[in-house]
Design an enzyme around this catalytic site. Structure first.
Site, PDB file in Angstrom:
ATOM      1  N   GLU A 508       3.339   7.048  -2.910  1.00  0.00           N
ATOM      2  CA  GLU A 508       3.616   6.123  -4.000  1.00  0.00           C
ATOM      3  C   GLU A 508       2.303   5.892  -4.750  1.00  0.00           C
ATOM      4  O   GLU A 508       2.057   6.538  -5.737  1.00  0.00           O
ATOM      5  CB  GLU A 508       4.208   4.821  -3.448  1.00  0.00           C
ATOM      6  N   ASP A 515       3.274  -6.161  -9.031  1.00  0.00           N
ATOM      7  CA  ASP A 515       2.228  -6.421  -8.050  1.00  0.00           C
ATOM      8  C   ASP A 515       0.928  -6.795  -8.776  1.00  0.00           C
ATOM      9  O   ASP A 515       0.261  -7.770  -8.440  1.00  0.00           O
ATOM     10  CB  ASP A 515       1.974  -5.174  -7.185  1.00  0.00           C
ATOM     11  N   GLU A 772       3.273  -5.286   3.074  1.00  0.00           N
ATOM     12  CA  GLU A 772       4.267  -5.249   2.005  1.00  0.00           C
ATOM     13  C   GLU A 772       5.388  -6.260   2.251  1.00  0.00           C
ATOM     14  O   GLU A 772       5.870  -6.909   1.343  1.00  0.00           O
ATOM     15  CB  GLU A 772       4.872  -3.845   1.923  1.00  0.00           C
ATOM     16  N   HIS A 796      -0.595  -3.793   1.021  1.00  0.00           N
ATOM     17  CA  HIS A 796       0.066  -4.109  -0.242  1.00  0.00           C
ATOM     18  C   HIS A 796      -0.495  -5.463  -0.677  1.00  0.00           C
ATOM     19  O   HIS A 796      -0.233  -6.462  -0.022  1.00  0.00           O
ATOM     20  CB  HIS A 796       1.568  -4.248   0.018  1.00  0.00           C
TER      21      HIS A 796
HETATM   22  C1  BGC Z   1       6.416  -0.665  -4.543  1.00  0.00           C
HETATM   23  C2  BGC Z   1       6.269  -2.109  -4.946  1.00  0.00           C
HETATM   24  C3  BGC Z   1       6.855  -2.216  -6.301  1.00  0.00           C
HETATM   25  C4  BGC Z   1       8.318  -1.973  -6.095  1.00  0.00           C
HETATM   26  C5  BGC Z   1       9.208  -2.257  -7.228  1.00  0.00           C
HETATM   27  C6  BGC Z   1       7.877  -0.432  -4.388  1.00  0.00           C
HETATM   28  O1  BGC Z   1       8.190   0.798  -3.891  1.00  0.00           O
HETATM   29  O2  BGC Z   1       5.696  -0.384  -3.423  1.00  0.00           O
HETATM   30  O3  BGC Z   1       5.130  -2.703  -4.633  1.00  0.00           O
HETATM   31  O4  BGC Z   1       6.538  -3.332  -7.006  1.00  0.00           O
HETATM   32  O5  BGC Z   1       8.565  -0.710  -5.554  1.00  0.00           O
HETATM   33  O6  BGC Z   1      10.168  -2.985  -6.713  1.00  0.00           O
END
Ligand code: BGC
Length: 920
Positions: A508, A515, A772, A796
């Site tokens: 990712e 965030d 996260e 995260h």
């Molecule tokens: C990310 C998050 C992001 C989200 C959106 C995730 O996969 O890691 O931090 O804001 O997707 O919902």
């Protein structure tokens, strides 16, 4: 007679000494000279760069009344006080930052020297500061002579979803001999892809991941290196190793969700471009640029991909390829590429660096021959390998954030990021190796294939980050919270990696905007993120959708339509606003303004009667627990917040009409919002913790009901066992709102909570970083191999946004206007803590605020920098009870009593150190 004379002499000497010392002590000194937020930057391309400095001075109430900046074309001229480039003259101003250069036009490839002096509150003149300098990059397209060159390695013929295509790195070299004696040599270099510049056998500079990630279709950043010291008078070799990087490699979840493209988002073949400017002592110049005369080949780096890892076969090294004396007959002519669309510019933020080297704490051997190194904390970076063994020995490094119960690393949560590095030994003594073009998020390194038993020296953790967390300190009487602060910083460091990423480990690592916006203010407390965010705002502006929405993340390499979401896209307004608020930066607002207006229009179009619905991807209050706030509520409330911030930013830019327009818009949104979502009882229609936090923080509650709303929020938290039911967005706003509405004690209870869901829960379960999810891991669950492997990052920063509350409220350090010129010191004093110590290095200097209890006596230690003033809030109505040092405050002329009511007394102070005490 003799003795008398001697005494007189000594008296004279000491009094004049004392006098001199007194004068010295009083004089203000000018420190920390910076240009465009950087110390002595090399190769900038801002034509009207901005100056800043910090003032130090003894005593209280010190201030700058005027300054004079001198900019010279040489150190010599500057030493003679000749500002042949710019002499600002004595300028009556108390500004110490964002001062715009106003001299003659700056020229490509030139170095400039500058210094500054100031006059204080009694017109006393300071000494000149020390000299600072900067150089300009290549400002005109015609300055560029280089071609984009590469080595042909063939094309991707794999089945894109079922096997990986990982081409080898390309190596490029050029031998040259300067014609005359070199006075100065500068390299201007870049790559579509990633590159490492080599000169005469060594790496040039200390950057990693050059040239950084941009929308390469729009812009490409180049680097400037002063290489004078490394140039030989005889043969020299300049070289570059290049790899796919963000330009051509795997990015994000493309492979996971099987997008049409899984790699090569910007281009297929990485290529290198640059030139060396040689300035000879006789005044003539020569340019060595990338062209068809360079040589190209492959070498030891067999695979290099950010997500997948690196394979290095040392037996394939072309020993000495980047140094003089190498025979390159087998090397080929390079392939030449074009770069048709983008601009060549300078990275405003500065590149990723190695910010820390970590020695592992211990090694375990969960299976014979499988060694697991524990680095002690969950970082982003790479592992340096040190090994000795037979030629051809193959060592594999894999990376994990946590261990399974059997002691092996957990890699399920990396999803399709292979995150594996391989090193094949050449077998000629001790070999030390670091990969160049990959990085991982990890606490544990698994080593297999090691010849014999490794010791702790075999692996060193190389922490990589774009920023250094040296702007704040925080400690409290609660050890868990102190660990939490460390975890926040570790995770900020791991994710401020050229862009603010969501996470550094799985497939990712994208600049997710929900965030980033929620964490923005927190980030500013821990590090000077002004240059980093200036760069990221360029990415964000570049990524804005044609229809006006900001996307879910930036840069945005995918070609997917409708990728936006409330509270994610709003980063386009919230991040610039914070740049202004914290750093007094209006230039960044000017840069973003047109895009922000377009975004506001997009929102207006999407709204009905001033209610912006949810829409787009609708992530909502992402990862909340037990309560769900509707997407409509998130959409409508953030629209109000945007309008409010737009009004303030328009005002800051002197756009009075726009400011009035957005104010009216805000009022209209508020009316509609109240009608739809706020009940007469002071409850919100959805009654979740997050709904109260948003409406109160964004000023969307009717004034007369606001306290009732806050009371309801408090009641809900108590009923919930002093725990959150919030996600990425709601959490920090709950904390901020509780403190704003008189619930500091409750905020501390949440802050100290250790039961799920809370920050303490992660600390108690051994975390060294921010997770996260509230429940990413428990010690009891360690045996579970899956551990929610699909989406479970241990690094995260989003939930780390409590840092904002820690500094704004627990320590109580805020700015009234922009840039901490008028400071607010308003700590959340509570019996829930014995003490809080916080400090923050603002753009105007060092601020500290510490408080502690001695029985019922409250003691506050405060430091306010020169040239600023502060309003200090002391939680007592009894003014006569407040002392500074051992004097009643009414006796001290430098302390102004602004107001006193049943809740608190507010004082105004100038710069200096103060110790206030009062019985409560
Ligand atoms: C990310 C998050 C992001 C989200 C959106 C995730 O996969 O890691 O931090 O804001 O997707 O919902």
């Amino acid at each position: 007679m003799k003795i008398k004379f001697l005494t007189l002499f000594i008296t004279l000497l000491s009094s004049s000494f004392l006098f001199a010392q007194d004068v010295n002590n009083r004089a203000i000194t000018v420190k920390e000279l910076r240009l465009e937020y950087h110390v002595n930057p090399k190769g900038i391309d801002v034509l009207k760069p901005r100056f800043s400095w910090v003032l130090l001075g003894e005593g209280r109430g010190r201030a700058q009344t005027s300054y004079r900046i001198l900019v010279s074309s040489s150190q010599k001229a500057l030493d003679k006080n000749e500002g042949d480039v710019w002499d600002s003259g004595k300028t009556a101003s108390n500004n110490t930052n964002q001062i715009v250069y106003n001299g003659i036009s700056l020229t490509s490839n030139r170095t400039y020297f500058w210094k500054v002096k100031v006059w204080d509150e009694s017109s006393a003149e300071s000494n000149w500061s020390q000299t600072a300098h900067w150089s300009m990059g290549l400002l005109k397209f015609s300055n560029w002579k280089g071609l984009f060159i590469s080595h042909d390695v063939g094309y991707d013929k794999t089945d894109k979803y079922n096997s990986l295509y990982l081409p080898p790195a390309r190596y490029l070299r050029k031998s040259f001999t300067p014609a005359k004696k070199v006075k100065k040599a500068t390299a201007y270099t870049t790559a579509l892809g990633l590159y490492e510049l080599r000169l005469n056998g060594s790496k040039v500079g200390d950057d990693y991941f050059a040239p950084g990630w941009t929308d390469y279709n729009k812009r490409l950043y180049y680097q400037t290196y002063d290489i004078t010291e490394s140039i030989n008078q005889g043969e020299n070799v300049i070289g570059a190793v290049i790899a796919d990087g963000w330009y051509a490699g795997y990015i994000g979840y493309g492979l996971l969700v099987r997008l049409d493209k899984v790699r090569e988002y910007y281009g297929v073949n990485p290529s290198f471009m640059g030139q060396i400017h040689l300035e000879y002592q006789d005044g003539t110049t020569e340019i060595i640029a990338t062209d068809r005369s360079w040589k190209s080949s492959q070498g030891a780096i067999r695979e290099a991909d950010i997500l997948m890892g690196e394979v290095y076969d040392a037996t394939m090294e072309n020993t000495g390829w980047d140094a003089p004396g190498y025979n390159d007959v087998s090397w080929k002519k390079p392939k030449v590429y074009t770069y048709p669309n983008g601009e060549l510019q300078v990275h405003p933020g500065g590149l990723v660096k190695n910010t820390e080297r970590i020695r592992p704490l211990k090694i375990t051997e969960p299976e014979p021959g499988t060694y697991v190194f524990d680095m002690g904390k969950n970082i982003a970076g790479i592992a340096e390998l040190k090994v000795q063994g037979p030629k051809g020995t193959k060592i594999q490094l894999r990376f994990g954030e946590i261990l399974k119960r059997d002691g092996n690393i957990q890699t399920e949560n990396l999803r399709l990021a292979r995150a594996t590095d391989t090193y094949i030994l050449k077998g000629d003594g001790v070999e030390v190796w670091q990969p160049k073009f990959t990085y991982h998020g990890f606490q544990y390194v698994e080593v297999t294939g090691f010849p014999g038993k490794p010791d702790l020296d075999a692996i060193t953790g190389i922490v990589l980050s774009s920023t250094v967390n040296d702007a704040s300190t925080f400690s409290s009487s609660n050890a868990m919270n102190n660990q939490l602060y460390e975890n926040i910083k570790t995770t900020q460091s791991a994710n401020f990696f050229d862009i603010p990423t969501d996470c550094p480990q799985r497939d990712e690592r994208l600049g997710w905007l929900g965030d980033a916006q929620t964490y923005m203010r927190s980030a500013t407390y821990n590090a000077d993120v002004a240059p980093f965010m200036t760069k990221f705002l360029v990415d964000l502006d570049d990524a804005q959708r044609w229809y006006g929405a900001y996307p879910n993340f930036a840069p945005f390499p995918y070609s997917r339509p409708a990728q936006y979401s409330p509270a994610w896209m709003d980063a386009g307004v919230i991040i610039p606003y914070n740049m202004y608020k914290v750093y007094n930066d209006t230039r960044v607002l000017e840069y973003m303004y047109e895009g922000m207006e377009k975004f506001m229009e997009f929102q207006a179009d999407a709204s009905t009667d001033f209610i912006r619905p949810g829409g787009g991807n609708n992530w909502g209050d992402w990862l909340s627990v037990n309560e769900t706030t509707s997407h409509g509520y998130v959409g409508a409330s953030f629209y109000g917040f945007d309008a409010k911030l737009m009004a303030e930013m328009a005002e800051a830019l002197g756009k009075k009409e726009d400011a009035a327009k957005y104010k009216t818009l805000f009022e209209n949104i508020k009316k509609a919002f109240v009608k739809k979502y706020i009940l007469d009882t002071g409850y919100t229609s959805e009654d979740t913790q997050t709904t109260y936090a948003f409406a109160l923080y964004f000023d969307l509650f009717p004034e007369e009901l606001a306290q009732k709303g806050a009371d309801r929020l408090a009641e809900k938290i108590k009923k919930n066992g002093f725990k959150f039911s919030t996600g990425f967005l709601g959490t920090k706003h709950v904390m901020l709102v509780l403190s704003q509405y008189g619930y500091d004690d409750l905020a501390y209870k949440l802050f100290k909570q250790t039961e799920y869901p809370s920050w303490g829960y992660s600390v108690e379960n051994g975390s060294t970083s921010i997770w996260e999810r509230w429940n990413s891991y428990t010690k009891d669950e360690a045996g579970n191999s899956d551990l929610n492997g699909k989406m479970n990052s241990f690094s995260h920063y989003a939930f780390g946004s409590v840092a904002e509350w820690m500094f704004l409220h627990a320590a109580g350090i805020d700015t009234e206007d922009s840039g901490y010129r008028n400071i607010i010191i308003k700590p959340a004093i509570s019996k829930e803590m014995d003490f809080i110590n916080g400090s923050y290095k603002s753009i105007n200097g060092h601020i500290s605020s510490a408080w502690n209890w001695k029985g019922n006596k409250l003691i506050m230690n405060i430091e306010i920098p020169v040239n600023t003033r502060a309003k200090v809030y002391i939680p007592t109505s009894n003014v006569s009870n407040i002392k500074e040092g051992n004097k009643a405050i009414s006796k001290l002329s430098e302390i102004k009593i602004l107001k006193s009511n049943s809740k608190e007394t507010v004082l105004e102070i100038g710069s200096g150190n103060y110790v206030f005490s009062t019985k409560i």
